[in-house]
Design an enzyme around this catalytic site. Structure first.
Site, PDB file in Angstrom:
ATOM      1  CE  LYS A 278     -73.674  10.577  20.944  1.00  0.00           C
ATOM      2  NZ  LYS A 278     -73.522  10.917  22.367  1.00  0.00           N
ATOM      3  CG  ASP A 289     -79.459  13.663  19.789  1.00  0.00           C
ATOM      4  OD1 ASP A 289     -80.015  13.849  20.882  1.00  0.00           O
ATOM      5  OD2 ASP A 289     -78.327  14.096  19.521  1.00  0.00           O
ATOM      6  CD  GLU A 350     -74.962  16.822  19.381  1.00  0.00           C
ATOM      7  OE1 GLU A 350     -74.001  16.472  20.082  1.00  0.00           O
ATOM      8  OE2 GLU A 350     -76.115  16.402  19.557  1.00  0.00           O
ATOM      9  NE  ARG A 352     -73.613  21.231  25.730  1.00  0.00           N
ATOM     10  CZ  ARG A 352     -73.178  20.696  26.868  1.00  0.00           C
ATOM     11  NH1 ARG A 352     -72.455  21.408  27.706  1.00  0.00           N
ATOM     12  NH2 ARG A 352     -73.469  19.449  27.169  1.00  0.00           N
TER      13      ARG A 352
HETATM   14  N1  BES Z   1     -77.497  13.449  22.297  1.00  0.00           N
HETATM   15  C1  BES Z   1     -76.536  13.372  23.323  1.00  0.00           C
HETATM   16  C2  BES Z   1     -77.142  13.150  24.695  1.00  0.00           C
HETATM   17  C3  BES Z   1     -77.802  11.809  24.943  1.00  0.00           C
HETATM   18  C4  BES Z   1     -77.050  10.757  25.404  1.00  0.00           C
HETATM   19  C5  BES Z   1     -79.150  11.648  24.786  1.00  0.00           C
HETATM   20  C6  BES Z   1     -77.660   9.523  25.666  1.00  0.00           C
HETATM   21  C7  BES Z   1     -79.761  10.432  25.039  1.00  0.00           C
HETATM   22  C8  BES Z   1     -79.013   9.382  25.489  1.00  0.00           C
HETATM   23  C9  BES Z   1     -75.723  14.665  23.383  1.00  0.00           C
HETATM   24  O1  BES Z   1     -75.521  15.312  22.178  1.00  0.00           O
HETATM   25  C10 BES Z   1     -74.372  14.323  23.933  1.00  0.00           C
HETATM   26  O2  BES Z   1     -73.673  13.612  23.292  1.00  0.00           O
HETATM   27  N2  BES Z   1     -74.048  14.852  25.110  1.00  0.00           N
HETATM   28  C11 BES Z   1     -72.823  14.612  25.735  1.00  0.00           C
HETATM   29  C12 BES Z   1     -72.274  15.922  26.243  1.00  0.00           C
HETATM   30  C13 BES Z   1     -70.864  15.860  26.741  1.00  0.00           C
HETATM   31  C14 BES Z   1     -69.915  15.570  25.608  1.00  0.00           C
HETATM   32  C15 BES Z   1     -70.519  17.171  27.395  1.00  0.00           C
HETATM   33  C16 BES Z   1     -73.044  13.632  26.859  1.00  0.00           C
HETATM   34  O3  BES Z   1     -74.068  13.735  27.543  1.00  0.00           O
HETATM   35  O4  BES Z   1     -72.228  12.741  27.048  1.00  0.00           O
HETATM   36 MN    MN Z   2     -73.795  14.571  21.179  1.00  0.00          MN
HETATM   37 ZN    ZN Z   3     -76.926  14.934  20.715  1.00  0.00          ZN
END
Ligand code: BES
Ligand code: MN
Ligand code: ZN
Length: 513
Positions: A278, A289, A350, A352
């Site tokens: 990220k 998370d 991750e 899912r």
């Molecule tokens: N934990 C994150 C989702 C998240 C993002 C929660 C911001 C709270 C605030 C999750 O694991 C994630 O990174 N999801 C990605 C999925 C994508 C790579 C398909 C996302 O939402 O960008």
């Molecule tokens: Mn993630």
């Molecule tokens: Zn996450």
């Protein structure tokens, strides 16, 4: 904290402050009217002055001489016609935070007359909200901020004079205490930084709560998970030195009944994104998370104390997601417990992956209904902001029942569809599934992905990415909100009630408590 009940605002009422409600119509009734009379119209005056208009969570403090109580805090409740008991948690939280910061440790809170037909629920909301208002978020400072200490809370209800109403008040207060403590337990777990809240710490916290309130506790280690074929979950933890845990809490409120409700919560104790790392900005927020997992652990602790007549299990897959030398790489293919193969397109998708195996295991343990909750997608924040939790399901009557209960709890839930289009989007060219698709409908393709692991079991997926933590409000400190603890607990209670009602031949209801 001592909690008492008082039938009115008479001279016997002892407290550092009396809190009374004001609706936007500025018409006083119940305890507020009583206090106003004793004060020679002081509350009427402050409303007439326009200093407070009765808008939700507005406050005005009045110092008084004619009551045993030396301060009256008027707190806005908004439009009278739209009043719902759930507003009382915010009403109480606003009062406790305002007064607590001014060192008032004993507070009497009046219920509005509008709540007189929902005394049990009203008392529960007031106590829950008051407790939520007290949380201390500065414990890591070498000189913590002066915490809000609430030693004594008096619920003032002019409806409490009748015998049955007094009992309803007591029941509501007790439930509110249990729920408020569970909400705060979840929030404190989420607030704890990832260096002090690893999967191992999380399992330990679950074990503590299980011991305290009488739940069966187990935490599967990585070896066990490997034997069970949980290649999807383990593919996430392998980039970190911290071993994953699969926490299982069991509550048996209806032994012998094959019906079993499972709560499954994402316990990702830190999400760096893994190899698909990220951006640095706001990455620190990814300590949150594990909010879904914390919510499940806390909800189970409340269920153990409230003892509804049904069986509930809580599962929390807990893991870090780091780009260590053994980390999963984009393109790797892993196999989940149910045999399905997954092409890992993006290691940041991750949640899912760890939920997939936990959902399979919930069914293995005999779950007949499943509710999972997870800070799963950034898209969820794009879609609904911080206003509501996205709610996806494979079973319409089941999710309608959930929504009718959950939306009465002070938390907000909004249903979104899982169209076949989304299910098609998560198919991989070289494996059964892929864990990431294009940008469109990211929350719903994630839901479609999870659906592959629940079979035909009625299932609800709650994406709490936008609701698990928020900015400061008048009623709660900045940070974790405790969502979805209120909804999970209320739903367990309601399922137990509807089952009992169905057994007695009565039609099933989604009754208000
Ligand atoms: N934990 C994150 C989702 C998240 C993002 C929660 C911001 C709270 C605030 C999750 O694991 C994630 O990174 N999801 C990605 C999925 C994508 C790579 C398909 C996302 O939402 O960008
Ligand atoms: Mn993630
Ligand atoms: Zn996450």
């Amino acid at each position: 904290m001592q909690i008492r009940v008082s039938p009115g605002t008479s001279s016997s009422l002892q407290a550092g402050a009396l809190v009374v409600p004001a609706f936007s119509d500025a018409r006083l009734d119940g305890a507020a009217q009583g206090a106003d009379q004793e004060l020679g119209g002081a509350i009427t005056d402050v409303l007439a002055s326009g200093e407070i208009k009765g808008k939700t969570n507005e406050v005005a403090l009045i110092h008084v001489k004619d009551l045993a109580v030396k301060r009256v805090l008027v707190v806005g409740l908004g439009d009278r016609a739209k009043f719902e008991p759930q507003a009382l948690a915010k009403y109480a939280g606003t009062a406790v935070r305002y007064l607590g910061k001014r060192n008032v440790r004993s507070i009497a809170i009046a219920l509005p007359l509008e709540a007189q037909h929902h005394v049990r629920a009203a008392a529960s909301f007031v106590v829950e909200g008051a407790l939520a208002g007290t949380i201390d978020t500065t414990t890591y400072r070498s000189e913590p901020e002066k915490p809000i200490v609430l030693e004594e809370l008096t619920v003032v209800s002019t409806a409490g004079s009748h015998q049955f109403e007094a009992r309803a008040l007591d029941e509501g207060i007790e439930r509110g205490r249990v729920l408020g403590e569970a909400v705060n337990a979840a929030r404190l777990m989420a607030l704890t930084p990832a260096n002090d809240m690893t999967p191992t710490h999380m399992a330990k916290r679950a074990e503590e709560l299980a011991k305290e309130f009488g739940l069966r506790f187990e935490a599967l280690d990585e070896e066990r998970m490997k034997k069970l074929g949980m290649g999807s979950l383990l593919s996430v933890s392998q980039g970190s030195d911290q071993p994953a845990k699969l926490i299982v809490l069991t509550y048996e409120g209806d032994p012998g009944n094959p019906e079993k409700l499972a709560f499954v919560g994402k316990g990702l104790t830190f999400d760096s994104g893994g190899i698909s790392i990220k951006p640095a900005e706001n990455m620190h927020e990814m300590k949150y998370d594990m909010s879904g997992g914390a919510g499940v652990i806390a909800a189970l602790s409340a269920v153990a104390r409230l003892k509804p007549k049904l069986n509930v299990i809580g599962l929390v897959p807990a893991s870090e997601n780091l780009p260590g030398p053994r980390a999963t790489k984009p393109g790797d293919i892993v196999r989940a417990m149910n045999g399905k193969t997954i092409e890992v397109i993006n290691t940041d998708a991750e949640g899912r992956l760890i939920l997939a195996d936990a959902l399979c295991y919930a069914r293995e343990l005999g779950a007949t209904k499943i509710v999972d909750c997870a800070t799963l997608t950034g898209s969820m924040v794009m879609a609904l902001g911080h206003a509501a939790t996205g709610t996806m399901s494979n079973d319409d009557p089941f999710v309608k029942h959930f929504l009718s209960v959950a939306n009465q709890t002070g938390e907000r839930y909004w249903q979104l569809p899982i169209y076949e289009d989304y299910s098609n989007a998560v198919k991989s060219e070289i494996a059964d599934l892929r864990n990431s698709t294009g940008r469109p409908a990211g929350s719903l393709t994630a839901s479609a992905f999870l659906q592959n692991f629940v079979g035909t079991t009625p299932w609800i997926h709650l994406d709490i990415a936008g609701t698990a933590y928020v900015d400061e409000t008048p009623y709660m400190a900045k940070g974790p909100t405790g969502t979805p603890v209120r909804a999970l607990v209320a739903f367990a209670e309601d399922l137990a009630k509807t089952r009992v009602a169905a057994k007695n031949g009565a039609p099933s209801t989604a009754a208000k408590s």
